[in-house]
Structures are given as structure tokens and as C-alpha cells.
Design a protein around this motif. Structure first.
Motif, mmCIF file in Angstrom:
data_model
loop_
_atom_site.group_PDB
_atom_site.id
_atom_site.type_symbol
_atom_site.label_atom_id
_atom_site.label_comp_id
_atom_site.label_asym_id
_atom_site.label_seq_id
_atom_site.Cartn_x
_atom_site.Cartn_y
_atom_site.Cartn_z
ATOM 1 N N LEU A 128 0.840 -1.218 0.195
ATOM 2 C CA LEU A 128 -0.013 -0.048 -0.057
ATOM 3 C C LEU A 128 0.910 1.270 0.090
ATOM 4 C CD1 LEU A 128 -3.032 0.678 -0.044
ATOM 5 C CD2 LEU A 128 -3.027 0.525 2.401
ATOM 6 N N ASP A 129 1.786 1.075 0.613
ATOM 7 C CA ASP A 129 2.857 2.523 0.739
ATOM 8 C C ASP A 129 3.359 2.746 -0.692
ATOM 9 O OD1 ASP A 129 4.442 0.281 1.042
ATOM 10 O OD2 ASP A 129 6.109 1.337 1.955
ATOM 11 N N GLU A 130 3.645 1.957 -1.534
ATOM 12 C CA GLU A 130 4.013 2.047 -2.759
ATOM 13 C C GLU A 130 3.058 2.626 -3.477
ATOM 14 O OE1 GLU A 130 5.537 -1.421 -4.814
ATOM 15 O OE2 GLU A 130 5.665 -2.286 -2.813
ATOM 16 N N LEU A 131 1.708 2.228 -3.386
ATOM 17 C CA LEU A 131 0.659 2.817 -4.121
ATOM 18 C C LEU A 131 0.279 4.250 -3.724
ATOM 19 C CD1 LEU A 131 -1.303 -0.201 -4.379
ATOM 20 C CD2 LEU A 131 -0.188 0.518 -6.196
ATOM 21 N N VAL A 132 0.635 4.505 -2.316
ATOM 22 C CA VAL A 132 0.450 5.818 -1.937
ATOM 23 C C VAL A 132 1.341 6.808 -2.532
ATOM 24 C CG1 VAL A 132 0.796 7.339 0.231
ATOM 25 C CG2 VAL A 132 -0.707 5.231 0.292
ATOM 26 N N SER A 133 2.703 6.226 -2.862
ATOM 27 C CA SER A 133 3.787 7.191 -3.362
ATOM 28 C C SER A 133 3.352 7.613 -4.676
ATOM 29 C CB SER A 133 5.330 6.504 -3.420
ATOM 30 O OG SER A 133 5.388 6.253 -2.311
ATOM 31 N N ASP A 134 2.804 6.294 -5.574
ATOM 32 C CA ASP A 134 2.352 6.817 -6.761
ATOM 33 C C ASP A 134 1.327 7.415 -7.016
ATOM 34 O OD1 ASP A 134 4.286 4.635 -7.590
ATOM 35 O OD2 ASP A 134 2.904 3.028 -7.841
ATOM 36 N N SER A 135 0.339 7.425 -5.880
ATOM 37 C CA SER A 135 -0.967 8.309 -5.915
ATOM 38 C C SER A 135 -0.269 9.760 -5.672
ATOM 39 C CB SER A 135 -1.842 7.938 -4.904
ATOM 40 O OG SER A 135 -2.988 8.643 -4.896
ATOM 41 N N LYS A 136 0.347 9.976 -4.759
ATOM 42 C CA LYS A 136 0.855 11.349 -4.516
ATOM 43 C C LYS A 136 1.521 11.820 -5.650
ATOM 44 C CE LYS A 136 1.072 11.132 0.359
ATOM 45 N NZ LYS A 136 1.701 10.802 1.755
ATOM 46 N N ALA A 137 2.520 11.303 -6.464
ATOM 47 C CA ALA A 137 3.007 11.465 -7.601
ATOM 48 C C ALA A 137 2.074 12.186 -8.823
ATOM 49 C CB ALA A 137 3.708 10.708 -8.254
ATOM 50 N N VAL A 138 1.003 11.361 -8.941
ATOM 51 C CA VAL A 138 -0.234 11.708 -9.809
ATOM 52 C C VAL A 138 -0.788 12.994 -9.356
ATOM 53 C CG1 VAL A 138 -2.317 11.094 -10.800
ATOM 54 C CG2 VAL A 138 -0.321 9.212 -10.749
ATOM 55 N N ILE A 139 -1.070 12.928 -7.983
ATOM 56 C CA ILE A 139 -1.885 14.227 -7.384
ATOM 57 C C ILE A 139 -0.993 15.638 -7.656
ATOM 58 C CG2 ILE A 139 -2.313 15.307 -5.426
ATOM 59 C CD1 ILE A 139 -3.231 12.493 -4.304
ATOM 60 N N GLU A 140 0.288 15.344 -7.577
ATOM 61 C CA GLU A 140 1.342 16.445 -7.749
ATOM 62 C C GLU A 140 1.339 16.963 -9.099
ATOM 63 O OE1 GLU A 140 5.157 16.479 -6.615
ATOM 64 O OE2 GLU A 140 4.934 15.772 -4.604
ATOM 65 N N LYS A 141 1.294 16.094 -10.092
ATOM 66 C CA LYS A 141 1.395 16.167 -11.623
ATOM 67 C C LYS A 141 0.034 16.785 -11.821
ATOM 68 C CE LYS A 141 2.142 13.703 -15.766
ATOM 69 N NZ LYS A 141 2.362 12.650 -16.480
ATOM 70 N N LYS A 142 -1.217 16.282 -11.374
ATOM 71 C CA LYS A 142 -2.539 16.911 -11.778
ATOM 72 C C LYS A 142 -2.756 18.002 -10.934
ATOM 73 C CE LYS A 142 -5.271 14.265 -13.761
ATOM 74 N NZ LYS A 142 -6.106 13.710 -14.472
ATOM 75 N N GLY A 143 -2.033 18.345 -9.681
ATOM 76 C CA GLY A 143 -2.588 19.567 -9.020
ATOM 77 C C GLY A 143 -3.868 19.452 -8.390
ATOM 78 N N GLU A 144 -4.344 18.329 -7.989
ATOM 79 C CA GLU A 144 -5.275 17.987 -7.445
ATOM 80 C C GLU A 144 -5.256 17.310 -6.148
ATOM 81 O OE1 GLU A 144 -8.008 15.333 -9.827
ATOM 82 O OE2 GLU A 144 -7.618 16.265 -11.497
ATOM 83 N N SER A 145 -6.301 17.598 -5.441
ATOM 84 C CA SER A 145 -6.164 16.976 -3.805
ATOM 85 C C SER A 145 -6.309 15.438 -3.544
ATOM 86 C CB SER A 145 -7.222 17.717 -2.812
ATOM 87 O OG SER A 145 -8.499 17.364 -3.130
ATOM 88 N N MET A 146 -7.056 14.883 -4.748
ATOM 89 C CA MET A 146 -7.199 13.354 -4.727
ATOM 90 C C MET A 146 -7.596 13.091 -5.868
ATOM 91 S SD MET A 146 -6.619 10.546 -3.343
ATOM 92 C CE MET A 146 -6.776 8.958 -3.503
ATOM 93 N N VAL A 147 -6.898 12.084 -6.589
ATOM 94 C CA VAL A 147 -7.042 11.557 -7.793
ATOM 95 C C VAL A 147 -8.343 10.397 -7.719
ATOM 96 C CG1 VAL A 147 -6.398 10.516 -9.694
ATOM 97 C CG2 VAL A 147 -4.855 12.271 -8.770
ATOM 98 N N THR A 148 -9.357 10.673 -8.463
ATOM 99 C CA THR A 148 -10.452 9.459 -8.346
ATOM 100 C C THR A 148 -9.535 8.229 -8.964
ATOM 101 O OG1 THR A 148 -12.088 11.007 -8.512
ATOM 102 C CG2 THR A 148 -12.656 8.751 -9.195
ATOM 103 N N MET A 149 -9.749 7.231 -8.510
ATOM 104 C CA MET A 149 -9.091 6.045 -9.214
ATOM 105 C C MET A 149 -9.813 5.510 -10.150
ATOM 106 S SD MET A 149 -6.503 5.838 -7.108
ATOM 107 C CE MET A 149 -6.113 6.454 -5.584
ATOM 108 N N CYS A 150 -9.256 4.893 -11.267
ATOM 109 C CA CYS A 150 -9.994 3.938 -12.353
ATOM 110 C C CYS A 150 -10.556 2.610 -11.898
ATOM 111 C CB CYS A 150 -9.252 3.904 -13.542
ATOM 112 S SG CYS A 150 -8.234 5.560 -14.176
#
Length: 150
Positions: A128-150
Motif C-alpha cells: 500500500l505504501d508504494e501505491l500511496v507514493s504513486d498516488s501522491k506523484a499523480v496528485i502532484e502532477k495533476k494538481g488535485e487534492s485526490m485523484v479518483t481511481m479508475c
């Protein structure tokens, strides 16, 4: 092997919890961010709580938290809690049951074992911590507070 919405949505919910690990997270906020029905999410959280992957916090500011550190929760833990057995094929030849009459000469059982082992190794090797890192990278890139997952 095909995962149901239980596994897919449950994984999304736990990533969301882990991203927001500083606070107890309400079902409503996860449901809004992830586009999941609150009632369905409540069902999933009950299963995840039973598996001790989440804990609930009562009262004002209550909600859910991870039951253990994100680094200790594998995707396999989550999927097994929600989906049950992840084997693509249930082959009785490896279970010592006498129901498979061809177990002694069947070579396809080795194919099923390799497929099942590959699935297990894959989901148990992603934490889960790996997925959190990936998620935070996507959030930073998109500039959103939380990305809705697919």
C-alpha cells in the motif's frame, strides 16, 4: 482471474485512507473522492475491519484508519479480505484430495500452479505504501487534492 468491484473498490478505498493517514477518514469523503456508493463502501469496510486492515474511530471526527502501517499491507491482503481465494484455477491435485482421478499423470496441474503462484507473488509483492507514493506523484502532477481511481 477477474476481480469484482469488491476488490477494485476496496483497493481504491484503502489507497485513499493511506493517502489521508493523518486523520480518520469518513465513508462519505472516500465515497465522494472515489465515486463509490456509501452503502457499498460500508459493506467493504466491514470486511476490511474483520481482516484487521482498517479500524473504526467513533464520534466527532470519526471514520476509518488503516489497521497497520501501509508498508505492512499488501494488495494481496486487501484482495483476499474482499474476494477470498485468488487462485485462477482451483486444482484439487495439489490439495491431496482423491477427487482428481488424473492427478498422478496430469501435467496441466503444473500450469495452474504456476499461474496461481504468479498471481500470489504479484499481489503479495505490491504494498500500500508504494501505491500511496504513486498516488501522491499523480496528485502532484495533476494538481488535485485526490485523484479518483479508475
Amino acid at each position: 482471474m477477474k476481480l469484482s468491484t469488491k476488490g477494485r473498490y476496496g483497493l481504491r478505498a484503502l489507497i485513499d485512507l493511506a493517502v489521508h493517514e493523518d486523520d480518520a477518514v469518513s465513508i462519505q469523503s472516500i465515497a465522494e473522492r472515489q465515486g463509490i456508493s456509501e452503502s457499498y463502501l460500508e459493506q467493504l469496510m466491514r470486511l476490511l475491519k474483520k481482516a484487521e486492515l482498517v479500524t473504526s474511530v467513533r464520534g466527532a471526527g470519526g471514520g476509518y484508519r488503516l489497521g497497520k502501517p501501509a508498508a505492512d499491507i499488501s494488495v494481496g491482503d486487501i484482495l483476499r479480505a474482499l474476494e477470498g481465494n485468488l487462485d485462477a484455477v482451483n486444482c484439487t491435485a495439489f490439495e491431496g484430495e482423491a477427487t482428481c482421478q488424473g492427478a498422478d499423470c496430469c501435467v496441466t496441474k503444473f500450469v495452474w500452479k504456476k499461474i496461481n503462484d504468479a498471481i500470489t507473488d504479484t499481489v503479495d509483492g505490491i504494498f500500500l505504501d508504494e501505491l500511496v507514493s504513486d498516488s501522491k506523484a499523480v496528485i502532484e502532477k495533476k494538481g488535485e487534492s485526490m485523484v479518483t481511481m479508475c
